[in-house]
Design a protein around this motif. Structure first.
Motif, PDB file in Angstrom:
ATOM      1  N   GLU A   1       0.828  -1.212   0.000  1.00 49.27           N
ATOM      2  CA  GLU A   1       0.000   0.000   0.000  1.00 49.27           C
ATOM      3  C   GLU A   1       0.861   1.261   0.000  1.00 49.27           C
ATOM      4  OE1 GLU A   1      -3.328   0.618  -0.359  1.00 49.27           O
ATOM      5  OE2 GLU A   1      -3.309  -1.485  -0.945  1.00 49.27           O
ATOM      6  N   LYS A   2       1.928   1.248   0.771  1.00 42.86           N
ATOM      7  CA  LYS A   2       2.822   2.409   0.843  1.00 42.86           C
ATOM      8  C   LYS A   2       3.457   2.670  -0.529  1.00 42.86           C
ATOM      9  CE  LYS A   2       5.244   5.266   3.637  1.00 42.86           C
ATOM     10  NZ  LYS A   2       4.694   6.253   4.532  1.00 42.86           N
ATOM     11  N   ILE A   3       3.884   1.607  -1.202  1.00 42.46           N
ATOM     12  CA  ILE A   3       4.477   1.761  -2.529  1.00 42.46           C
ATOM     13  C   ILE A   3       3.450   2.322  -3.512  1.00 42.46           C
ATOM     14  CG2 ILE A   3       5.360   0.480  -4.536  1.00 42.46           C
ATOM     15  CD1 ILE A   3       6.769  -1.405  -2.507  1.00 42.46           C
TER      16      ILE A   3
ATOM     17  N   ASP B   1       6.954   9.347  -3.100  1.00 40.37           N
ATOM     18  CA  ASP B   1       8.321   9.457  -2.591  1.00 40.37           C
ATOM     19  C   ASP B   1       8.852   8.101  -2.125  1.00 40.37           C
ATOM     20  OD1 ASP B   1       8.428  12.185  -3.104  1.00 40.37           O
ATOM     21  OD2 ASP B   1       7.760  12.722  -1.090  1.00 40.37           O
ATOM     22  N   PHE B   2       7.985   7.330  -1.475  1.00 39.48           N
ATOM     23  CA  PHE B   2       8.396   6.010  -0.988  1.00 39.48           C
ATOM     24  C   PHE B   2       8.719   5.089  -2.164  1.00 39.48           C
ATOM     25  CE2 PHE B   2       7.656   1.725   0.700  1.00 39.48           C
ATOM     26  CZ  PHE B   2       8.455   1.764   1.839  1.00 39.48           C
TER      27      PHE B   2
ATOM     28  N   MET C   1      16.769  -0.142  -5.324  1.00 39.65           N
ATOM     29  CA  MET C   1      16.870  -1.358  -6.136  1.00 39.65           C
ATOM     30  C   MET C   1      17.526  -1.101  -7.491  1.00 39.65           C
ATOM     31  SD  MET C   1      13.170  -3.092  -5.321  1.00 39.65           S
ATOM     32  CE  MET C   1      13.548  -4.639  -6.165  1.00 39.65           C
ATOM     33  N   ASN C   2      17.800   0.172  -7.787  1.00 34.54           N
ATOM     34  CA  ASN C   2      18.410   0.577  -9.048  1.00 34.54           C
ATOM     35  C   ASN C   2      17.546   0.162 -10.255  1.00 34.54           C
ATOM     36  OD1 ASN C   2      20.397   1.968 -10.449  1.00 34.54           O
ATOM     37  ND2 ASN C   2      21.601   0.111 -10.807  1.00 34.54           N
ATOM     38  N   ILE C   3      16.234   0.411 -10.131  1.00 35.26           N
ATOM     39  CA  ILE C   3      15.300   0.156 -11.220  1.00 35.26           C
ATOM     40  C   ILE C   3      14.368   1.365 -11.349  1.00 35.26           C
ATOM     41  CG2 ILE C   3      15.378  -2.358 -10.981  1.00 35.26           C
ATOM     42  CD1 ILE C   3      12.709  -2.260  -9.501  1.00 35.26           C
ATOM     43  N   GLN C   4      13.544   1.376 -12.391  1.00 33.25           N
ATOM     44  CA  GLN C   4      12.619   2.483 -12.594  1.00 33.25           C
ATOM     45  C   GLN C   4      11.447   2.400 -11.621  1.00 33.25           C
ATOM     46  OE1 GLN C   4      11.373   2.548 -16.676  1.00 33.25           O
ATOM     47  NE2 GLN C   4      13.416   3.057 -17.432  1.00 33.25           N
ATOM     48  N   GLN C   5      10.913   3.570 -11.283  1.00 34.51           N
ATOM     49  CA  GLN C   5       9.775   3.627 -10.370  1.00 34.51           C
ATOM     50  C   GLN C   5       8.586   2.834 -10.912  1.00 34.51           C
ATOM     51  OE1 GLN C   5       8.115   7.511  -9.715  1.00 34.51           O
ATOM     52  NE2 GLN C   5       7.188   6.918  -7.780  1.00 34.51           N
ATOM     53  N   GLN C   6       8.343   2.909 -12.204  1.00 33.44           N
ATOM     54  CA  GLN C   6       7.227   2.174 -12.797  1.00 33.44           C
ATOM     55  C   GLN C   6       7.400   0.673 -12.606  1.00 33.44           C
ATOM     56  OE1 GLN C   6       4.571   3.856 -13.831  1.00 33.44           O
ATOM     57  NE2 GLN C   6       3.532   1.919 -14.039  1.00 33.44           N
ATOM     58  N   SER C   7       8.642   0.204 -12.624  1.00 32.63           N
ATOM     59  CA  SER C   7       8.915  -1.214 -12.387  1.00 32.63           C
ATOM     60  C   SER C   7       8.566  -1.601 -10.952  1.00 32.63           C
ATOM     61  CB  SER C   7      10.385  -1.540 -12.670  1.00 32.63           C
ATOM     62  OG  SER C   7      10.683  -1.305 -14.025  1.00 32.63           O
ATOM     63  N   VAL C   8       8.876  -0.712 -10.001  1.00 36.70           N
ATOM     64  CA  VAL C   8       8.529  -0.962  -8.597  1.00 36.70           C
ATOM     65  C   VAL C   8       7.016  -1.051  -8.445  1.00 36.70           C
ATOM     66  CG1 VAL C   8       8.553   0.023  -6.259  1.00 36.70           C
ATOM     67  CG2 VAL C   8      10.610   0.082  -7.661  1.00 36.70           C
ATOM     68  N   MET C   9       6.298  -0.166  -9.130  1.00 28.31           N
ATOM     69  CA  MET C   9       4.837  -0.190  -9.066  1.00 28.31           C
ATOM     70  C   MET C   9       4.295  -1.526  -9.598  1.00 28.31           C
ATOM     71  SD  MET C   9       4.158   2.767  -7.761  1.00 28.31           S
ATOM     72  CE  MET C   9       2.497   3.273  -8.111  1.00 28.31           C
ATOM     73  N   GLY C  10       4.874  -2.004 -10.675  1.00 29.46           N
ATOM     74  CA  GLY C  10       4.467  -3.285 -11.235  1.00 29.46           C
ATOM     75  C   GLY C  10       4.747  -4.439 -10.285  1.00 29.46           C
TER      76      GLY C  10
ATOM     77  N   TYR D   1      13.342  -0.093   3.357  1.00 31.77           N
ATOM     78  CA  TYR D   1      12.157  -0.105   4.224  1.00 31.77           C
ATOM     79  C   TYR D   1      12.556   0.179   5.669  1.00 31.77           C
ATOM     80  CZ  TYR D   1      10.368  -3.023   0.312  1.00 31.77           C
ATOM     81  OH  TYR D   1      10.027  -3.522  -0.913  1.00 31.77           O
ATOM     82  N   LYS D   2      13.634  -0.456   6.097  1.00 34.78           N
ATOM     83  CA  LYS D   2      14.101  -0.252   7.479  1.00 34.78           C
ATOM     84  C   LYS D   2      14.552   1.189   7.696  1.00 34.78           C
ATOM     85  CE  LYS D   2      15.345  -4.957   8.714  1.00 34.78           C
ATOM     86  NZ  LYS D   2      16.438  -5.866   9.115  1.00 34.78           N
ATOM     87  N   SER D   3      15.171   1.792   6.682  1.00 37.07           N
ATOM     88  CA  SER D   3      15.617   3.183   6.812  1.00 37.07           C
ATOM     89  C   SER D   3      14.436   4.143   6.934  1.00 37.07           C
ATOM     90  CB  SER D   3      16.498   3.583   5.623  1.00 37.07           C
ATOM     91  OG  SER D   3      15.716   3.835   4.464  1.00 37.07           O
ATOM     92  N   GLN D   4      13.267   3.688   6.500  1.00 37.77           N
ATOM     93  CA  GLN D   4      12.048   4.488   6.575  1.00 37.77           C
ATOM     94  C   GLN D   4      11.242   4.201   7.835  1.00 37.77           C
ATOM     95  OE1 GLN D   4      11.374   6.999   4.198  1.00 37.77           O
ATOM     96  NE2 GLN D   4      13.509   6.450   3.904  1.00 37.77           N
ATOM     97  N   GLY D   5      11.807   3.400   8.742  1.00 38.72           N
ATOM     98  CA  GLY D   5      11.182   3.166  10.030  1.00 38.72           C
ATOM     99  C   GLY D   5      10.378   1.882  10.151  1.00 38.72           C
TER     100      GLY D   5
END
Length: 76
Positions: A9-11, A16-17, A25-34, A52-56
């Motif tokens: 859900e956060k992604i 920004d997240f 991950m050194n990939i495109q944001q659209q790839s993360v969404m997929g 994720y850990k760096s974000q609390g």
């Protein structure tokens, strides 16, 4: 093992997240969404977990709870 619904859900809802995950991950944001839409196990890669850990988030927040079953191995 897959990431929790909380991370998915956060992604999907926080630009920004998801951008931070993409950078980690050194990939495109659209790839993360997929990956999030498919709840891909790639979201459990070490670089993503560190972000994720760096974000609390804690490991309990990050990973799906394991499904429980009774001692004889059946689910009733």
């Amino acid at each position: 093992m897959k990431v929790s619904k909380k991370i998915i859900e956060k992604i999907l809802t926080n630009n920004d997240f998801s951008m931070g995950v993409a950078k980690a991950m050194n990939i495109q944001q659209q790839s993360v969404m997929g990956l999030a839409k498919r709840n891909s196990e790639k979201l459990t890669l070490y670089s993503a977990i560190l972000y994720y850990k760096s974000q609390g988030f804690t490991e309990k927040d990050i990973f799906e709870a394991k499904k429980s079953s009774n001692k004889n191995g059946t689910n009733h």
